[in-house]
Design a protein around this motif. Structure first.
Motif, short mmCIF file in Angstrom:
data_model
loop_
_atom_site.label_atom_id
_atom_site.label_comp_id
_atom_site.label_asym_id
_atom_site.label_seq_id
_atom_site.Cartn_x
_atom_site.Cartn_y
_atom_site.Cartn_z
N ARG A 36 -3.75 -16.95 33.80
CA ARG A 36 -2.40 -16.29 33.61
C ARG A 36 -2.31 -15.67 32.41
NH1 ARG A 36 2.61 -15.72 31.97
NH2 ARG A 36 4.31 -16.05 33.27
N SER A 40 -1.67 -11.73 32.32
CA SER A 40 -0.67 -11.04 31.66
C SER A 40 -0.95 -10.16 30.49
CB SER A 40 0.05 -12.25 31.06
OG SER A 40 1.26 -12.00 30.38
N ARG A 47 0.96 -1.62 30.51
CA ARG A 47 2.17 -0.77 30.29
C ARG A 47 2.10 -0.28 29.00
NH1 ARG A 47 5.47 -5.06 31.93
NH2 ARG A 47 5.15 -5.87 29.65
N GLU A 60 10.83 -11.88 31.93
CA GLU A 60 10.68 -13.07 31.37
C GLU A 60 11.95 -13.93 31.48
OE1 GLU A 60 9.66 -13.18 27.42
OE2 GLU A 60 7.85 -11.87 27.62
C1 LIG Z 1 3.02 -9.94 32.29
C2 LIG Z 1 4.03 -9.03 31.91
O1 LIG Z 1 4.31 -8.75 30.61
C3 LIG Z 1 4.88 -9.62 29.80
C4 LIG Z 1 4.76 -11.05 29.82
C5 LIG Z 1 4.87 -11.74 30.74
C6 LIG Z 1 4.36 -12.89 31.41
O2 LIG Z 1 3.55 -13.65 30.69
O3 LIG Z 1 4.69 -13.68 32.47
C7 LIG Z 1 6.36 -11.32 31.18
C8 LIG Z 1 6.78 -10.39 31.04
C9 LIG Z 1 6.40 -9.47 29.90
O4 LIG Z 1 7.21 -9.72 29.04
C10 LIG Z 1 5.01 -8.58 32.80
O5 LIG Z 1 5.76 -7.73 32.74
O6 LIG Z 1 5.07 -9.03 34.18
#
Ligand SMILES: C=C(O[C@@H]1C=C(C(=O)O)C=C[C@H]1O)C(=O)O
Length: 105
Positions: A36, A40, A47, A60
């Motif tokens: 994970r 992530s 991004r 989140e």
């Molecule tokens: C992985 C991401 O980026 C960040 C990490 C996340 C996670 O580990 O689940 C969720 C949201 C974001 O803060 C995402 O946007 O999906």
């Protein structure tokens, strides 16, 4: 089956083998969290490379809701820890450090 403190206990239940099952599950949980983390991190880097933010609170919040629905209030605490572990750089724990991969702030 025997009754002990109102809990049904199988007579052929053995703590050692049950602990082996728990140990195997814990290793799987750690491996899944490491997978994970890697996914992530890829999302975050993609991004940010496009000028976005590392974190997205709305996403989140949906994840926190999922864990709360599945596991209750402590599920939320678990999800916060998982999100924290998945935020930022993934490093390898030092041998004997007693911790897993850490998310840099
Ligand atoms: C992985 C991401 O980026 C960040 C990490 C996340 C996670 O580990 O689940 C969720 C949201 C974001 O803060 C995402 O946007 O999906």
């Amino acid at each position: 089956m025997e009754q002990y403190e109102n809990v049904a206990v199988q007579t052929d239940f053995h703590i050692d083998s049950a602990r082996e099952a728990i140990d195997a599950l814990d290793l799987q949980i750690i491996e899944i969290i490491q997978r994970r983390q890697a996914i992530s991190l890829q999302i975050q880097q993609k991004r940010m490379s496009e000028g976005g933010t590392r974190t997205v609170l709305s996403r989140e919040e949906r994840i926190l809701d999922r864990y709360a629905t599945g596991l209750g209030a402590r599920g939320t605490a678990l999800a916060l820890n998982i999100l924290s572990l998945c935020r930022g750089r993934v490093t390898t724990a030092e041998p004997g450090a007693g911790g897993g991969p850490q998310g840099a702030r």
